[in-house]
Design a protein around this motif. Structure first.
Motif, PDB file in Angstrom:
ATOM      1  N   VAL A  64      50.053  38.691 -49.032  1.00  0.00           N
ATOM      2  CA  VAL A  64      50.531  37.373 -48.621  1.00  0.00           C
ATOM      3  C   VAL A  64      49.822  36.280 -49.414  1.00  0.00           C
ATOM      4  CG1 VAL A  64      50.688  35.733 -46.712  1.00  0.00           C
ATOM      5  CG2 VAL A  64      51.148  38.157 -46.304  1.00  0.00           C
ATOM      6  N   PHE A  65      48.507  36.347 -49.484  1.00  0.00           N
ATOM      7  CA  PHE A  65      47.740  35.331 -50.194  1.00  0.00           C
ATOM      8  C   PHE A  65      48.118  35.296 -51.676  1.00  0.00           C
ATOM      9  CE2 PHE A  65      44.023  34.040 -52.699  1.00  0.00           C
ATOM     10  CZ  PHE A  65      43.759  32.782 -52.149  1.00  0.00           C
ATOM     11  N   GLY A  66      48.201  36.459 -52.286  1.00  0.00           N
ATOM     12  CA  GLY A  66      48.533  36.512 -53.709  1.00  0.00           C
ATOM     13  C   GLY A  66      49.896  35.936 -54.014  1.00  0.00           C
ATOM     14  N   ALA A  67      50.878  36.232 -53.163  1.00  0.00           N
ATOM     15  CA  ALA A  67      52.229  35.723 -53.389  1.00  0.00           C
ATOM     16  C   ALA A  67      52.280  34.210 -53.234  1.00  0.00           C
ATOM     17  CB  ALA A  67      53.198  36.386 -52.414  1.00  0.00           C
ATOM     18  N   MET A  68      51.547  33.677 -52.261  1.00  0.00           N
ATOM     19  CA  MET A  68      51.558  32.223 -52.066  1.00  0.00           C
ATOM     20  C   MET A  68      50.896  31.500 -53.243  1.00  0.00           C
ATOM     21  SD  MET A  68      53.306  31.891 -49.339  1.00  0.00           S
ATOM     22  CE  MET A  68      54.115  33.428 -49.888  1.00  0.00           C
ATOM     23  N   VAL A  69      49.803  32.042 -53.745  1.00  0.00           N
ATOM     24  CA  VAL A  69      49.131  31.417 -54.893  1.00  0.00           C
ATOM     25  C   VAL A  69      50.019  31.487 -56.126  1.00  0.00           C
ATOM     26  CG1 VAL A  69      47.161  31.588 -56.460  1.00  0.00           C
ATOM     27  CG2 VAL A  69      46.805  31.777 -53.995  1.00  0.00           C
ATOM     28  N   ARG A  70      50.686  32.622 -56.341  1.00  0.00           N
ATOM     29  CA  ARG A  70      51.591  32.738 -57.483  1.00  0.00           C
ATOM     30  C   ARG A  70      52.726  31.737 -57.391  1.00  0.00           C
ATOM     31  NH1 ARG A  70      51.490  38.178 -56.437  1.00  0.00           N
ATOM     32  NH2 ARG A  70      53.693  38.161 -55.836  1.00  0.00           N
ATOM     33  N   ALA A  71      53.157  31.430 -56.160  1.00  0.00           N
ATOM     34  CA  ALA A  71      54.259  30.497 -55.972  1.00  0.00           C
ATOM     35  C   ALA A  71      53.833  29.053 -56.198  1.00  0.00           C
ATOM     36  CB  ALA A  71      54.838  30.647 -54.567  1.00  0.00           C
ATOM     37  N   GLY A  72      52.531  28.806 -56.298  1.00  0.00           N
ATOM     38  CA  GLY A  72      52.053  27.462 -56.581  1.00  0.00           C
ATOM     39  C   GLY A  72      51.300  26.787 -55.463  1.00  0.00           C
TER      40      GLY A  72
ATOM     41  N   PRO B 103      44.965  27.570 -53.279  1.00  0.00           N
ATOM     42  CA  PRO B 103      44.350  28.684 -52.543  1.00  0.00           C
ATOM     43  C   PRO B 103      44.003  28.359 -51.090  1.00  0.00           C
ATOM     44  CG  PRO B 103      43.489  28.625 -54.758  1.00  0.00           C
ATOM     45  CD  PRO B 103      44.346  27.395 -54.610  1.00  0.00           C
ATOM     46  N   ALA B 104      43.477  27.154 -50.840  1.00  0.00           N
ATOM     47  CA  ALA B 104      43.114  26.805 -49.459  1.00  0.00           C
ATOM     48  C   ALA B 104      44.342  26.809 -48.565  1.00  0.00           C
ATOM     49  CB  ALA B 104      42.431  25.440 -49.415  1.00  0.00           C
ATOM     50  N   GLN B 105      45.448  26.249 -49.045  1.00  0.00           N
ATOM     51  CA  GLN B 105      46.667  26.224 -48.239  1.00  0.00           C
ATOM     52  C   GLN B 105      47.296  27.610 -48.127  1.00  0.00           C
ATOM     53  OE1 GLN B 105      48.191  22.426 -50.277  1.00  0.00           O
ATOM     54  NE2 GLN B 105      49.214  22.372 -48.289  1.00  0.00           N
ATOM     55  N   ALA B 106      47.132  28.415 -49.170  1.00  0.00           N
ATOM     56  CA  ALA B 106      47.622  29.793 -49.084  1.00  0.00           C
ATOM     57  C   ALA B 106      46.886  30.547 -47.988  1.00  0.00           C
ATOM     58  CB  ALA B 106      47.445  30.492 -50.429  1.00  0.00           C
ATOM     59  N   THR B 107      45.587  30.292 -47.852  1.00  0.00           N
ATOM     60  CA  THR B 107      44.809  30.901 -46.772  1.00  0.00           C
ATOM     61  C   THR B 107      45.312  30.427 -45.419  1.00  0.00           C
ATOM     62  OG1 THR B 107      42.840  31.055 -48.174  1.00  0.00           O
ATOM     63  CG2 THR B 107      42.497  31.141 -45.788  1.00  0.00           C
TER      64      THR B 107
ATOM     65  N   MET C 200      58.539  42.726 -50.611  1.00  0.00           N
ATOM     66  CA  MET C 200      59.045  41.387 -50.946  1.00  0.00           C
ATOM     67  C   MET C 200      58.015  40.544 -51.688  1.00  0.00           C
ATOM     68  SD  MET C 200      57.871  41.787 -47.716  1.00  0.00           S
ATOM     69  CE  MET C 200      59.361  42.236 -46.847  1.00  0.00           C
ATOM     70  N   PHE C 201      56.753  40.974 -51.668  1.00  0.00           N
ATOM     71  CA  PHE C 201      55.711  40.225 -52.362  1.00  0.00           C
ATOM     72  C   PHE C 201      55.417  40.776 -53.762  1.00  0.00           C
ATOM     73  CE2 PHE C 201      54.322  39.502 -47.812  1.00  0.00           C
ATOM     74  CZ  PHE C 201      54.800  38.200 -47.760  1.00  0.00           C
ATOM     75  N   ASP C 202      56.110  41.841 -54.149  1.00  0.00           N
ATOM     76  CA  ASP C 202      55.932  42.372 -55.496  1.00  0.00           C
ATOM     77  C   ASP C 202      56.382  41.333 -56.517  1.00  0.00           C
ATOM     78  OD1 ASP C 202      55.091  44.722 -54.367  1.00  0.00           O
ATOM     79  OD2 ASP C 202      56.978  45.791 -54.667  1.00  0.00           O
TER      80      ASP C 202
END
Length: 222
Positions: A123-131, A134-138, A72-74
């Protein structure tokens, strides 16, 4: 040359045997002596593959992480970040509930474990791509791990006994049906997880909209 009567020792055999012991008897059942006996080999032969018991348990934990669906993160999958997190959380919890005795090892974090690191990276990569910044993605990755592993460490429903007399209404006026929880463990625990997951994701969506408003942009939903 005649083939050996027993399969050659390998990391895969050691991990599979250790994993079966953990599943059936718990973490304390795993020792190099016990594993050697189960595998029909001498104890020192295990050290050709693992330095100690902790490395073996790490490998068992990583074999469970490897069962978690990350598709799902692809980038081309098409699910938005909220749906992706929801679907991943269900897959992650399913893997853990199938192997609950290894959860304390997984709860320590991925360390150097390859499959565990792939989960964190996805997980981290998908959250950053979504906008997400980075700190909140972590923070999201950490929050999801706390929630999912915590739910797999124990059962709320199993915490009540299947005995109607245990919950005297004189003492516990609101627990008249509590003795039924143990019988409905799977339904109760899965319902609680889904309720908490949706509440968590709803809260993240509010934060996400705040990020979009603050930044004056509309991040992609990939």
């Amino acid at each position: 040359m005649a083939r050996p009567r027993k399969p050659l020792l390998s990391r895969e055999r050691i991990v599979a045997t250790a994993g079966a012991l953990v599943d059936t008897e718990g973490l304390d059942a795993v020792s190099t002596r016990r594993l050697a006996a189960e595998l029909g080999v001498s104890g020192p032969s295990l050290y050709n593959h693992f330095r100690n018991k902790d490395e073996i348990l790490d490998a068992v934990a990583d074999s469970v992480s490897a069962k978690v669906d990350l598709s799902m993160f692809d980038e081309g999958d098409g699910r938005d970040w909220r749906t992706a997190l929801h679907d991943w959380a269900l897959s992650y919890r399913a893997a853990l509930t199938d192997h609950p005795n290894i959860v304390p090892v997984l709860a320590r974090g991925p360390g150097r474990r390859p499959a565990g690191l792939r989960v964190a990276d996805a997980v981290f990569g998908a959250m950053v791509r979504a906008g997400w910044p980075p700190a909140q993605a972590t923070h999201i990755g950490a929050l999801m791990r706390y929630f999912i592993t915590g739910s797999a460490l124990g059962s709320f429903a199993r915490g009540f006994v299947d005995d109607e007399t245990a919950y005297d209404p004189a003492n516990y006026p609101h627990l008249g049906q509590a003795h039924l929880l143990a019988q409905r463990q799977q339904k109760v625990d899965e319902g609680a997880f889904e309720t908490g997951l949706r509440a968590l994701l709803d809260g993240l969506m509010i934060q996400y909209e705040a990020v979009r408003t603050r930044d004056g942009s509309a991040p992609t939903e990939a």
